[in-house]
Every structure is written in structure tokens, then in C-alpha cells.
Design a protein around this motif. Structure first.
Motif, PDB file in Angstrom:
ATOM      1  N   ASN A 168       0.682  -1.252  -0.043  1.00 47.78           N
ATOM      2  CA  ASN A 168       0.000   0.000  -0.008  1.00 47.78           C
ATOM      3  C   ASN A 168       0.771   1.327  -0.008  1.00 47.78           C
ATOM      4  OD1 ASN A 168       0.661   0.296   2.600  1.00 47.78           O
ATOM      5  ND2 ASN A 168      -0.630  -1.120   3.420  1.00 47.78           N
ATOM      6  N   ALA A 169       0.364   2.445  -0.077  1.00 47.18           N
ATOM      7  CA  ALA A 169       0.682   3.663  -0.255  1.00 47.18           C
ATOM      8  C   ALA A 169       1.824   3.902   1.036  1.00 47.18           C
ATOM      9  CB  ALA A 169      -0.033   4.728  -0.535  1.00 47.18           C
ATOM     10  N   ARG A 170       1.237   3.594   2.185  1.00 48.09           N
ATOM     11  CA  ARG A 170       2.103   3.719   3.607  1.00 48.09           C
ATOM     12  C   ARG A 170       3.266   2.827   3.448  1.00 48.09           C
ATOM     13  NH1 ARG A 170       2.754   0.853   7.804  1.00 48.09           N
ATOM     14  NH2 ARG A 170       0.930  -0.783   7.399  1.00 48.09           N
ATOM     15  N   LEU A 218      -1.698   7.442  -6.018  1.00 50.83           N
ATOM     16  CA  LEU A 218      -1.747   5.915  -5.856  1.00 50.83           C
ATOM     17  C   LEU A 218      -3.116   5.384  -5.306  1.00 50.83           C
ATOM     18  CD1 LEU A 218      -0.419   3.094  -5.766  1.00 50.83           C
ATOM     19  CD2 LEU A 218       0.955   3.669  -4.205  1.00 50.83           C
ATOM     20  N   ALA A 219      -3.259   6.240  -4.081  1.00 51.10           N
ATOM     21  CA  ALA A 219      -4.295   5.898  -3.240  1.00 51.10           C
ATOM     22  C   ALA A 219      -5.661   6.065  -3.963  1.00 51.10           C
ATOM     23  CB  ALA A 219      -4.226   6.636  -1.973  1.00 51.10           C
ATOM     24  N   ALA A 220      -5.610   7.144  -4.849  1.00 47.43           N
ATOM     25  CA  ALA A 220      -6.755   7.300  -5.746  1.00 47.43           C
ATOM     26  C   ALA A 220      -7.342   6.229  -6.570  1.00 47.43           C
ATOM     27  CB  ALA A 220      -6.736   8.674  -6.286  1.00 47.43           C
ATOM     28  N   ASP A 221      -6.039   5.695  -7.085  1.00 46.71           N
ATOM     29  CA  ASP A 221      -6.039   4.564  -7.841  1.00 46.71           C
ATOM     30  C   ASP A 221      -6.656   3.063  -7.285  1.00 46.71           C
ATOM     31  OD1 ASP A 221      -5.716   4.119 -11.108  1.00 46.71           O
ATOM     32  OD2 ASP A 221      -4.730   2.326 -10.105  1.00 46.71           O
ATOM     33  N   GLN A 222      -6.228   2.975  -6.264  1.00 43.69           N
ATOM     34  CA  GLN A 222      -6.538   1.836  -5.372  1.00 43.69           C
ATOM     35  C   GLN A 222      -7.873   1.557  -4.969  1.00 43.69           C
ATOM     36  OE1 GLN A 222      -4.491  -0.935  -4.529  1.00 43.69           O
ATOM     37  NE2 GLN A 222      -3.607  -0.592  -6.145  1.00 43.69           N
ATOM     38  N   MET A 251      -2.169  -4.141  -4.583  1.00 39.95           N
ATOM     39  CA  MET A 251      -0.861  -3.976  -4.869  1.00 39.95           C
ATOM     40  C   MET A 251       0.047  -5.086  -3.787  1.00 39.95           C
ATOM     41  SD  MET A 251       0.995  -0.286  -3.567  1.00 39.95           S
ATOM     42  CE  MET A 251       2.482  -0.066  -3.663  1.00 39.95           C
ATOM     43  N   LEU A 252       0.942  -5.339  -4.854  1.00 39.00           N
ATOM     44  CA  LEU A 252       2.147  -6.340  -4.095  1.00 39.00           C
ATOM     45  C   LEU A 252       3.120  -6.256  -4.945  1.00 39.00           C
ATOM     46  CD1 LEU A 252       2.245  -8.580  -1.599  1.00 39.00           C
ATOM     47  CD2 LEU A 252       1.684 -10.320  -3.402  1.00 39.00           C
TER      48      LEU A 252
END
Ligand code: SF4
Length: 453
Positions: free
Chosen positions: A45-47, A65-69, A77-78
């Protein structure tokens, strides 16, 4: 004399220095080369990405990135450290270089990457190749007459943003509730083996997933040995992007020893055992990846081949493809085999290329590599299967619709008298069409909306 369009120069592989990234400043070589360490430090994740990159990359990227997820991503994400380390590989990344990086563009897609108009093609579908429709046992797709795809599991050590099996593979995302395998693995494998025993006309099994690197080794070895007991099976191909994404897995002593037992048995029985991996950019090839591929060859795997995916922003230039192929062929011992056009899944329009572009790229890469190592660019046409991009029967360039035929029935067309005579359509990304074609699609969409209301 004028310069050649592509100038070959040998480039030896280099492992990028992971300590250039703030979160891995103290990571030792032993840690880096441990599969456990790599798996435990995957970025999900973004964090966690911020913990590795810190302030090198602006907040704007993490928000993107968070907006896309949250809205569009079809894959969660991995990213193993091995893969993250190949983004901006030989410099300290900053926001611009990270945004522009080809491996980042498909492993860590962000909202601003997607096309605002036509994020998805109107005919994009979750299971665009209808693999699930063609299951003859859970996870076993019988599409071509003599070959099957065995999806042993639905996870991978890395998730690619463009995954064609986004319907099944990985965790659900806000945009996609994933299909679930329901049988216990042991029952699923029994069902596959039973089908193969009952169908001696199937001679070739792609053992896949997901990624076979996530099958506990004992279970994978037992499945492969059972396949090798079926004397009508003559080809076995293990599908694992992890050979590149997590080469540490394929270098673990128990995995190497087990693979050697399988390779020896395959050789004794005259079965072609190969590994198929998935590398999309030359930057992904490092000495560790080459070591994993060469180890597989040394212990008797007959071939290691690459099936990349052609994507805009990642590798869709003649230069990128040739750089990748020369690194595969000349430095890593991996045969450049196929480049697939990116399939028509939701959210993929910014990656996809048009058929005419793929044909130009095929033209541009001819004549540089040895013939046997010159990859074919293929289009996986829904209900048809792989076709070389020059096999188009008809092509309406204005609307971006190509038509294809086939010479076999899939498992769902046994009773269809027209299966071998009809033409099957494939669609170019709408943003690559001339204005008249784009307008035509806009009108189609408006008409469809009006009907729906
Ligand atoms: S490794 Fe293959 S199956 Fe797994 S996410 Fe990537 S493309 Fe999909």
C-alpha cells in the motif's frame, strides 16, 4: 554510412544498489537474497511505499496511488523489494523519475496514468479471454485442442496492474470483487489429473495460477510428478513471473533440489519441461534473475522462455523490446518467446496498443536477434486464442476493429457449426483512432446509455 535504427551494444546486468532507498539503507546482502525477507517486505500500500521511499517522492504521488487503488485498480498492490529496486535502478529516485519509470507504470499504476476518456474499452470484460467459461474442472481451462491451462491457485508473489486474470487472481479491490476458487487444493488437483487421464488428446499442460511460486513446493512437486505419470503428457510449462519478481524463491536449496528431481524425471520420460516467465522491461533483469534462470537450466529444465506483455509507457518501442530481448537472450539465458498485446480488461486502455502498432513493432524488431530468439508479437483474441499480429483477416482502421479466424474449436463450441467459419473481433484502443472513429464510438456509447435508461 547512416546509423542503424538500433545499435546493439552489450550491457552486462547489474544489481541496483538497494541501500540507495531510505527504507533499505541497512539491509544486508544476506537479507536481500533471502526469499523470506523479500516476501515479508513486499510493499502492499501507499504507506509501506512511503516507508521505503520516504521523502524522495512527493505526497502527490502517494495520493495519486491511493486514488487509483480506491477507484479503478483491478489488482491490489503487491511489489517485492526485488521489483521495487528495479524502478529508477541506477539513481536515487525523485518524483518525476519515479512517475516516468517503465516498471513503476505497470506494477504501481496511479490514477493519473489512466485515460480520462475511455479508461476502459466498451467491450472490455473481466475474463476477457473467457478462461473461466472454458473450465472443464475447477481451474482447468481447455481452450486449444491439445493444450490446457491449469490454474493451481489464485495468488502470486507480485501483482501486476495489467493482469489478464484480474477476474480471479489476487485480492478483491474496491473495483473488482474476485471470483474465488472453492475446492480444497487437493481436490482441485485431483479433478485436473482425472480430466487429463481421461483425455489423452491433451499433451501439453501450462501449470500456472496465479504463479506457481506460491504453491508450497511439496504440493507442486507432487502435482508435477502426477502429471509426469500420465504418458500422454509430453510438454509441461511452469508459469512463474517470480523467476524475475522474486528470483530468491527459485534459488532456495529445497526448491532447486525439488526442481532437479522433477527435471530428471521429465528428461527420463522424454517430456519437455520448461519455465515460462514474464519480464516486460530490460531493467527487471538483474544478476539474481539470471542466476535463477541459469540454475534452472543447469539442473535440467529444458528451457526458460519469456512471455512479456506489450504496453504503452512500458516497452512499446522497438528499442525497448530489443534491449529487453538482448538482455534476456544474451545475459540471462532466457529465450524471448512472445509478446502479448495487453488484453481487453477494464482500466487497461492507457497500456493497450493498436494492432497496427503491434505490427509495426514486429517489423522493427526483425533481423537483429537470432531468428529462433526473435519473439512473436501475438494478439490473444477472445474466443480464438493467440494469433500472430500479421494474421488479421480484415481490419477496419477507422473504428479500430480487426477480424480474426481460427482453425479449432474451444471446449465451449463443440456443437457450434459456425465456430470455424465466423470472424471474431478485436478492438484497438479508442484514443488511437482517427477523430471520425472516436466520434463513432462516442455515439455508440450514447446510444447504449439511452437504451439502458
Ligand atoms: S504474475 Fe501473472 S498472474 Fe500474477 S498478477 Fe502478474 S500477470 Fe497476473
Amino acid at each position: 554510412m547512416d546509423a542503424q535504427p538500433y545499435e546493439y551494444r552489450r550491457r552486462e546486468l547489474v544489481e541496483p544498489d538497494w541501500t540507495r532507498l531510505p527504507g533499505w539503507h541497512d539491509v544486508t546482502r544476506d537479507q536481500w537474497e533471502s526469499a523470506q525477507w523479500q516476501r515479508a517486505h513486499c510493499v502492499k500500500n501507499a504507506r509501506q511505499l512511503r516507508e521505503v521511499l520516504g521523502d524522495l517522492v512527493d505526497e502527490r504521488f502517494y495520493a495519486d496511488l491511493a486514488a487509483d487503488q480506491q477507484a479503478t485498480a483491478t489488482m491490489s498492490m503487491l511489489v517485492p523489494p526485488q521489483m521495487l529496486n528495479t524502478m529508477v535502478p541506477h539513481a536515487v529516485p525523485d518524483t518525476d523519475s519515479f512517475y516516468a519509470d517503465p516498471v513503476r507504470r505497470y506494477m504501481i499504476p496511479v490514477a493519473s496514468d489512466r485515460l480520462a476518456d475511455w479508461t476502459s474499452h466498451p467491450y472490455a470484460t473481466r475474463d476477457s479471454l473467457h478462461e473461466h467459461d472454458m473450465w472443464v474442472a475447477e481451474g482447468l481451462t481447455h481452450r486449444y485442442p491439445t493444450k490446457v491451462l491449469a490454474e493451481l491457485l489464485s495468488t502470486c508473489p507480485q501483482y501486476c496492474g495489467h493482469c489478464t486474470r484480474m477476474d480471479l487472481v489476487g485480492n478483491s479491490t474496491p473495483a473488482v470483487d474476485k471470483l474465488k476458487l472453492t475446492l480444497k487444493p487437493v481436490d482441485r488437483y485431483d479433478g485436473m489429473i482425472a480430466y487429463l487421464r481421461a483425455h489423452p488428446g491433451v499433451r501439453d499442460v501450462v501449470v500456472s495460477g496465479g504463479d506457481v511460486a506460491n504453491v508450497p513446493w511439496r504440493n507442486l512437486e507432487s502435482f508435477l510428478m502426477r502429471l509426469l505419470d500420465i504418458d500422454t503428457i509430453r510438454d509441461i510449462r511452469l508459469a512463474t513471473k517470480a523467476l524475475m519478481g522474486l528470483p530468491q524463491h527459485w534459488l532456495q536449496p529445497d526448491v532447486v533440489e525439488g526442481l532437479e528431481r522433477v527435471a530428471r524425471t521429465a528428461a527420463r520420460r522424454g517430456v519437455n519441461l520448461a519455465i515460462h516467465t514474464h519480464v516486460n522491461h530490460a531493467n527487471s533483469l538483474t544478476p539474481l534473475v539470471a542466476r535463477a534462470a541459469q540454475t534452472a537450466l543447469e539442473i535440467g529444465v529444458r528451457d526458460v522462455r519469456n512471455q512479456g506483455v506489450l504496453m504503452r509507457g512500458v516497452n512499446a518501442t522497438g528499442r525497448d523490446l530489443l534491449d529487453l530481448c538482448f538482455a534476456l537472450q544474451g545475459e540471462a539465458g532466457i529465450l524471448p518467446y512472445y509478446f502479448y498485446m495487453c488484453d481487453m480488461i477494464p482500466g487497461a486502455e492507457h497500456w493497450r496498443v493498436a494492432v497496427w502498432q503491434a505490427r509495426e513493432l514486429q517489423h522493427d524488431i526483425m533481423g537483429y536477434l537470432p531468428g529462433y530468439a526473435t519473439p512473436r508479437i501475438v494478439c490473444d483474441v477472445p474466443f480464438v486464442g493467440k494469433r500472430w499480429v500479421h494474421m488479421v483477416t480484415e481490419y477496419d482502421r477507422e473504428h479500430g476493429i480487426s477480424y480474426w479466424t481460427k482453425n479449432y474449436r474451444t471446449s465451449i463450441e463443440r456443437d457450434d457449426p459456425e465456430a470455424l467459419t465466423k470472424q471474431y473481433a478485436y478492438y484497438d484502443p479508442i484514443d488511437t483512432l482517427p477523430e471520425s472513429g472516436r466520434q463513432w464510438w462516442r455515439k455508440q456509447e450514447q446510444a447504449a446509455l439511452a437504451t439502458a435508461h
